[in-house]
Scaffold this active site. Structure first.
Site, PDB file in Angstrom:
ATOM      1  N   HIS A  23       0.841  -1.188   0.000  1.00  0.00           N
ATOM      2  CA  HIS A  23       0.000   0.000   0.000  1.00  0.00           C
ATOM      3  C   HIS A  23       0.877   1.239   0.000  1.00  0.00           C
ATOM      4  CE1 HIS A  23      -3.197   2.790   1.107  1.00  0.00           C
ATOM      5  NE2 HIS A  23      -4.024   1.857   0.675  1.00  0.00           N
ATOM      6  N   ASP A  49      -7.920  -5.634  -0.033  1.00  0.00           N
ATOM      7  CA  ASP A  49      -8.382  -6.493  -1.122  1.00  0.00           C
ATOM      8  C   ASP A  49      -7.969  -7.954  -0.976  1.00  0.00           C
ATOM      9  OD1 ASP A  49      -9.670  -4.487  -2.696  1.00  0.00           O
ATOM     10  OD2 ASP A  49      -7.699  -3.697  -3.158  1.00  0.00           O
TER      11      ASP A  49
HETATM   12  N1  CMC Z   1       4.088  -7.502  -4.752  1.00  0.00           N
HETATM   13  C1  CMC Z   1       5.418  -7.479  -4.939  1.00  0.00           C
HETATM   14  N2  CMC Z   1       6.184  -6.395  -4.779  1.00  0.00           N
HETATM   15  C2  CMC Z   1       5.567  -5.262  -4.422  1.00  0.00           C
HETATM   16  C3  CMC Z   1       4.179  -5.199  -4.207  1.00  0.00           C
HETATM   17  C4  CMC Z   1       3.437  -6.380  -4.384  1.00  0.00           C
HETATM   18  N3  CMC Z   1       2.111  -6.389  -4.211  1.00  0.00           N
HETATM   19  N4  CMC Z   1       3.833  -3.949  -3.868  1.00  0.00           N
HETATM   20  C5  CMC Z   1       4.965  -3.245  -3.864  1.00  0.00           C
HETATM   21  N5  CMC Z   1       6.020  -4.031  -4.192  1.00  0.00           N
HETATM   22  C6  CMC Z   1       7.441  -3.645  -4.233  1.00  0.00           C
HETATM   23  C7  CMC Z   1       7.735  -2.786  -5.445  1.00  0.00           C
HETATM   24  O1  CMC Z   1       8.093  -3.573  -6.548  1.00  0.00           O
HETATM   25  C8  CMC Z   1       8.850  -1.921  -4.919  1.00  0.00           C
HETATM   26  O2  CMC Z   1      10.024  -2.703  -4.916  1.00  0.00           O
HETATM   27  P1  CMC Z   1      11.486  -2.017  -5.192  1.00  0.00           P
HETATM   28  O3  CMC Z   1      11.668  -1.032  -4.075  1.00  0.00           O
HETATM   29  O4  CMC Z   1      12.429  -3.143  -5.193  1.00  0.00           O
HETATM   30  O5  CMC Z   1      11.360  -1.345  -6.530  1.00  0.00           O
HETATM   31  C9  CMC Z   1       8.462  -1.682  -3.468  1.00  0.00           C
HETATM   32  O6  CMC Z   1       7.674  -2.810  -3.098  1.00  0.00           O
HETATM   33  C10 CMC Z   1       7.671  -0.404  -3.257  1.00  0.00           C
HETATM   34  O7  CMC Z   1       6.538  -0.459  -4.068  1.00  0.00           O
HETATM   35  P2  CMC Z   1       5.916   0.735  -4.882  1.00  0.00           P
HETATM   36  O8  CMC Z   1       5.524   0.249  -6.234  1.00  0.00           O
HETATM   37  O9  CMC Z   1       6.802   1.919  -4.814  1.00  0.00           O
HETATM   38  O10 CMC Z   1       4.628   1.014  -4.045  1.00  0.00           O
HETATM   39  P3  CMC Z   1       3.480   2.004  -4.448  1.00  0.00           P
HETATM   40  O11 CMC Z   1       3.182   2.792  -3.257  1.00  0.00           O
HETATM   41  O12 CMC Z   1       3.806   2.772  -5.675  1.00  0.00           O
HETATM   42  O13 CMC Z   1       2.295   1.011  -4.852  1.00  0.00           O
HETATM   43  C11 CMC Z   1       0.515  -0.486  -4.645  1.00  0.00           C
HETATM   44  C12 CMC Z   1       1.293   0.643  -3.979  1.00  0.00           C
HETATM   45  C13 CMC Z   1      -0.707  -0.802  -3.795  1.00  0.00           C
HETATM   46  C14 CMC Z   1       0.031  -0.049  -6.034  1.00  0.00           C
HETATM   47  C15 CMC Z   1       1.426  -1.737  -4.743  1.00  0.00           C
HETATM   48  O14 CMC Z   1       1.804  -2.173  -3.459  1.00  0.00           O
HETATM   49  C16 CMC Z   1       0.778  -2.880  -5.516  1.00  0.00           C
HETATM   50  O15 CMC Z   1       0.884  -2.923  -6.741  1.00  0.00           O
HETATM   51  N6  CMC Z   1       0.067  -3.823  -4.805  1.00  0.00           N
HETATM   52  C17 CMC Z   1      -0.665  -4.858  -5.493  1.00  0.00           C
HETATM   53  C18 CMC Z   1      -2.002  -4.300  -5.988  1.00  0.00           C
HETATM   54  C19 CMC Z   1      -2.973  -4.081  -4.852  1.00  0.00           C
HETATM   55  O16 CMC Z   1      -3.157  -4.922  -3.998  1.00  0.00           O
HETATM   56  N7  CMC Z   1      -3.658  -2.918  -4.869  1.00  0.00           N
HETATM   57  C20 CMC Z   1      -4.668  -2.564  -3.878  1.00  0.00           C
HETATM   58  C21 CMC Z   1      -4.231  -1.457  -2.992  1.00  0.00           C
HETATM   59  S1  CMC Z   1      -5.260  -1.247  -1.538  1.00  0.00           S
HETATM   60  C22 CMC Z   1      -6.815  -0.815  -2.079  1.00  0.00           C
HETATM   61  C23 CMC Z   1      -6.844   0.355  -2.993  1.00  0.00           C
HETATM   62  O17 CMC Z   1      -6.257   1.385  -2.731  1.00  0.00           O
HETATM   63  O18 CMC Z   1      -7.519   0.250  -3.996  1.00  0.00           O
END
Ligand code: CMC
Length: 434
Positions: free
Chosen positions: A306, A363
């Site tokens: 998140h 989720d």
């Molecule tokens: N699985 C694997 N790696 C992950 C995940 C994941 N679900 N989420 C983040 N990471 C890694 C990402 O690759 C990055 O790694 P590195 O530092 O090596 O590059 C690190 O963790 C930080 O991630 P980020 O992409 O900078 O995080 P963000 O804040 O931009 O994204 C997110 C947040 C929710 C989009 C992401 O965690 C994600 O894609 N999760 C899976 C989709 C999901 O469950 N979404 C629902 C969110 S909650 C309800 C809502 O808001 O709708």
């Protein structure tokens, strides 16, 4: 605590005000920075940008705290209902009995769609995704309430909120029925909000849906837990559209579109698809986790991570408990729940997830509840959208009532070509592609 920040640029010092929120959040106010210095700030994906002051929802992502207008989510989940919560979020206080009853009457008054709306449903292919139908139909609703849609009067907000909440539920149910080739079932004013939705989804013209109180409770809880979540992608979109003074239906339709993607509300559908793939491949989850950790695989553990929570999402805890309870009451086993629990345990003990502070989000378990209720995966994000409606309306209201209304209009740093000139077609073949 400091009240101003000092920023030095090109040898000049600028004093910028520091803003502190009621829970101690701190921000440097850069509203005048460009006027004063010619500089803007750059923050792609807005991870460091506060786009507004808001009184609706407080999140402390480090501690895993979520409060609706000050009340902890755990208390709301235990004691409230979705409609009472919606009222609290939109109008700023828990309703008195009279207020709640007046609002419930309004929901009943507006639960029927205009008959002409039915023709629109018929125009969609049965294979159409219900999120596409939902956003199109919410936008279309403005055509049937033109005066209400145009109104920015504070007194009309109650009716606008009731129309949106009541109609979005009927639209969602009709979209589902269409996708199944089933006749539409009209709302029944005898039922409360969530039971009425289940009735519209699952009753048949010749047989009423057998209402199971545990199912009604579980779905109501899912709505409640999704009711608001401060400046997420869809809510920020709603505020953006509202800042241009678009009507509340257009804003809500935009919210639905923004919610649809798998990184946001679409994650609940993506989680179930992921779990199903794991099950079908015979994997116990360990191979999938290896894939997730390999950046070249393009896979993510859906339902994990998140932007704001760097701790367990408090909603995920509540949903997980509800999930266990519902399956036990219904005496159902879901192999996907076992896989989800195994994945969670493995991830929470894996350095990749621990170092990045990735925990289950809202989720991760909600889809398993919705499956147990009998909803197909393509409806999961629709359920999220119904739940998020109060948050979108409350944020729309904050824009409407802002003492300093101004259109949202971020800037950019241009990185394209510098000045060059038009080349006549005839000469282009001899001009190298730039
Ligand atoms: N699985 C694997 N790696 C992950 C995940 C994941 N679900 N989420 C983040 N990471 C890694 C990402 O690759 C990055 O790694 P590195 O530092 O090596 O590059 C690190 O963790 C930080 O991630 P980020 O992409 O900078 O995080 P963000 O804040 O931009 O994204 C997110 C947040 C929710 C989009 C992401 O965690 C994600 O894609 N999760 C899976 C989709 C999901 O469950 N979404 C629902 C969110 S909650 C309800 C809502 O808001 O709708």
């Amino acid at each position: 605590m400091t009240t101003t920040a000092r920023l030095e640029l090109d040898g000049k010092v600028y004093e910028l005000p520091v803003i502190v929120g009621s829970e101690g959040d701190k921000a440097v106010d850069i509203t005048k920075l460009r006027d004063l210095s010619g500089y803007i700030t750059l923050d792609p994906s807005y991870a460091n940008t506060g786009s507004c002051l808001s009184e609706i929802t407080f999140i402390d992502g480090e501690k895993g705290i979520l409060r609706y207008r000050g009340i902890p989510i755990q208390e709301m989940a235990e004691k409230s209902t979705f409609i009472e919560t919606a009222y609290h979020i939109i109008f700023g206080h828990l309703p008195t009995r009279a207020e709640l009853s007046e609002f419930s009457d309004l929901l009943t008054k507006y639960e029927l769609l205009h008959e002409d709306m039915k023709y629109h449903f018929e125009g969609f292919p049965t294979t159409g995704h219900p999120m596409a139908i939902l956003s199109a139909m919410i936008n279309a609703t403005s055509c049937f309430f033109p005066d209400l849609a145009r109104s920015t009067r504070r007194e009309d907000l109650k009716v606008q909120a009731a129309v949106l909440l009541a109609q979005v539920r009927t639209i969602a149910a009709f979209a589902y029925r269409r996708s199944r080739g089933l006749p539409t079932i009209y709302p029944n004013p005898m039922y409360k909000f969530t039971a009425n939705f289940l009735h519209m989804l699952f009753s048949l013209p010749n047989k009423d849906y057998e209402m199971h109180p545990e199912i009604v409770k579980a779905l109501d809880l899912i709505f409640l837990l999704h009711a608001d979540h401060e400046q997420n992608c869809s809510t920020a979109t709603v505020r953006m559209v509202a800042s241009g003074q678009a009507n509340v239906f257009a804003c809500a339709a935009a919210g639905v579109c923004a919610l649809w993607g798998p990184l946001h509300g679409g994650a609940n559908q993506a989680v179930i698809e992921m779990l199903e793939d794991i099950r079908q491949s015979g994997d116990d989850g360990s191979n999938f986790l290896k894939l997730v950790k390999d950046k070249n695989s393009g896979k993510r553990l859906m339902g994990f991570g998140h932007r704001v929570y760097k701790n367990y999402d408090p909603r995920a805890n509540i949903i997980k408990r509800q999930c266990d309870e519902l399956l036990s009451v219904l005496r159902k086993d879901d192999p996907l729940l076992d896989i989800a629990k195994r994945l969670e345990e493995a991830a929470l003990n894996d350095p990749y997830f621990v170092e990045r502070k990735l925990y289950p989000n809202v989720d991760f378990y909600s889809g398993i509840i919705m499956r147990a209720i009998g909803l197909p995966p393509e409806m999961f994000t629709v359920i999220f959208a119904i739940g998020r409606m109060p948050g979108w309306i409350a944020n729309y209201r904050e824009i409407l009532e802002s003492p300093t209304p101004r259109i949202y209009r971020p800037r950019q740093i241009y990185t394209g070509k510098t000045l060059n000139h038009y080349v006549d077609k005839i000469q282009r073949s001899s001009v190298p592609v730039q």
